[in-house]
Write an enzyme that holds these catalytic residues in place. Structure first.
Site, short mmCIF file in Angstrom:
data_model
loop_
_atom_site.label_atom_id
_atom_site.label_comp_id
_atom_site.label_asym_id
_atom_site.label_seq_id
_atom_site.Cartn_x
_atom_site.Cartn_y
_atom_site.Cartn_z
N CYS A 136 2.30 90.46 -30.62
CA CYS A 136 1.41 91.71 -29.99
C CYS A 136 0.19 90.85 -29.16
CB CYS A 136 1.01 92.73 -30.87
SG CYS A 136 0.17 93.87 -30.10
N CYS A 139 -2.91 93.00 -29.39
CA CYS A 139 -3.56 92.92 -30.81
C CYS A 139 -4.33 91.42 -30.94
CB CYS A 139 -2.54 93.04 -31.82
SG CYS A 139 -1.40 94.29 -31.68
N ASP A 140 -3.52 90.44 -30.50
CA ASP A 140 -4.00 89.05 -30.83
C ASP A 140 -4.63 88.18 -30.04
OD1 ASP A 140 -3.67 89.87 -33.61
OD2 ASP A 140 -1.35 89.09 -33.56
#
Ligand code: NDP
Length: 314
Positions: A136, A139-140
């Site tokens: 992701c 997300c990261d």
């Protein structure tokens, strides 16, 4: 065999399921939740969550899901461990089988079974998961600000995530296994016109390198068989997701890849009284906060449905 009548059955325990549970419990629908194979869902396999509003300092994914669970239980949600193994949506109350042994009856069902990221399946990917390997970018990606990263995939998601990473990272290698993209032309053009994205066609991942964190990758040219090592700090996999909807096949309308179809602007499925939320019906946004929002919609839709279709609930 035990038989019980449930007013609102929630299947799945990610942000969508728990949010549906909070709303359903506060509306006195006495929700019962089956937590599924991965209680807490995909967030339990991530580390820091920094993009969920209300946590200015970020929060670890597993801890966040623990808080979701506590909040749902505080209002009376009955959280149970088990997998729904069969459904019969031919009439209400709906028949639900859990763990191939227990049988339940439910007046409404909220499907919040989520999706699972597909992985390459190489050992180093598993070893370094959460240590520089991620599925992701949204997300990261932030953790790799100013660094060099790679992303595998050639679909719309990979292109979108490569573009996202290119704004944060100094360089993005895009590993495309064939000699062409699967993504739409517009997305292809976007990555091709981004100066810090280097597209490596006919390229497979041999191994991700590093012991406790990602330090590089060994890639193989599928035409020549030649391998080379490239230094990177982050490795993103964007080769598609699989919605966890197999158990509903034949009952619930889905698209060709198994994502549940909902009536636009609602959580309603083709079966009255069955609602869907979260990643099981969303292949575009896939964020915890959008999943939570759709879980709220599903509980409100279920509540309105029950009010309009009063059945005797034991
Ligand atoms: P897709 O299934 O469309 O693409 C997956 C990609 O991963 C393909 O290019 C495939 O390669 C590649 N791949 C699969 N397995 C491997 C492997 N083992 N090694 C290397 N590469 C691999 O998934 P997406 O998540 O990109 O998209 C899913 C759906 O969501 C699509 O319909 C897409 O259009 C849609 N979507 C739309 C968006 C938008 O409109 N903004 C944004 C994101 C998604 P190959 O091509 O060789 O099979």
């Amino acid at each position: 065999m035990s038989t019980q009548n449930i007013e609102c059955l929630i299947i799945g325990s990610g942000p969508a399921g728990y949010t549906a549970a909070i709303y359903a419990a506060r509306a006195d629908m006495k929700p019962v939740m089956y937590a599924g194979m991965q209680p807490g869902g995909q967030l339990t396999i991530t580390t820091d969550v920094e993009n969920y509003p209300g946590y200015p300092d970020g929060i670890m994914g597993p801890e966040m899901m623990e808080l979701f669970r506590k909040q749902a239980e505080r209002f009376g949600t009955d959280v149970r461990y088990g997998m729904v193994t069969k459904v019969d949506f031919s009439q209400r109350p709906f028949k639900i089988e859990v763990d191939e042994s227990q049988h339940l009856l439910a007046e409404t069902v909220i499907i919040a079974t989520g999706a699972s990221a597909k992985w390459l399946g190489i050992p180093s990917e598993q070893k370094l998961n959460g240590k520089g390997v991620s599925a992701c970018a949204v997300c990261d990606g932030f953790f790799f600000r100013g660094k060099e990263v790679a992303i595998v995939g050639a679909g719309d998601t990979a292109c979108e995530e490569a573009s996202y990473l290119a704004k944060i990272c100094s360089k993005v290698y895009m590993l495309v296994r064939r000699d062409s993209f699967r993504a739409s032309k517009a997305m292809q053009h976007r990555v091709q016109n981004t100066p810090n994205i280097e597209i490596l066609f006919n390229t497979e991942t041999d191994e991700i390198l590093g012991e406790n964190k990602v330090e590089g990758m060994r890639v193989k040219n599928s035409q020549t068989g030649q391998t080379k090592e490239i230094a990177i700090q982050g490795f993103f996999v964007a080769i598609g997701h699989q919605p966890n909807t197999d158990v509903f096949k034949g009952w619930i309308d889905m698209d060709e890849t198994g994502y549940i179809k909902t009536l636009p602007g609602t959580s309603k499925t083709n079966i009255e009284g069955v609602f869907a939320c979260g990643d099981a019906q969303d292949k575009v946004y896939r964020q915890a906060v959008t999943a939570a929002g759709s879980g709220c919609m599903a509980a409100l839709d279920a509540e309105r449905f029950l009010a309009a279709n009063k059945h005797a609930v034991a």
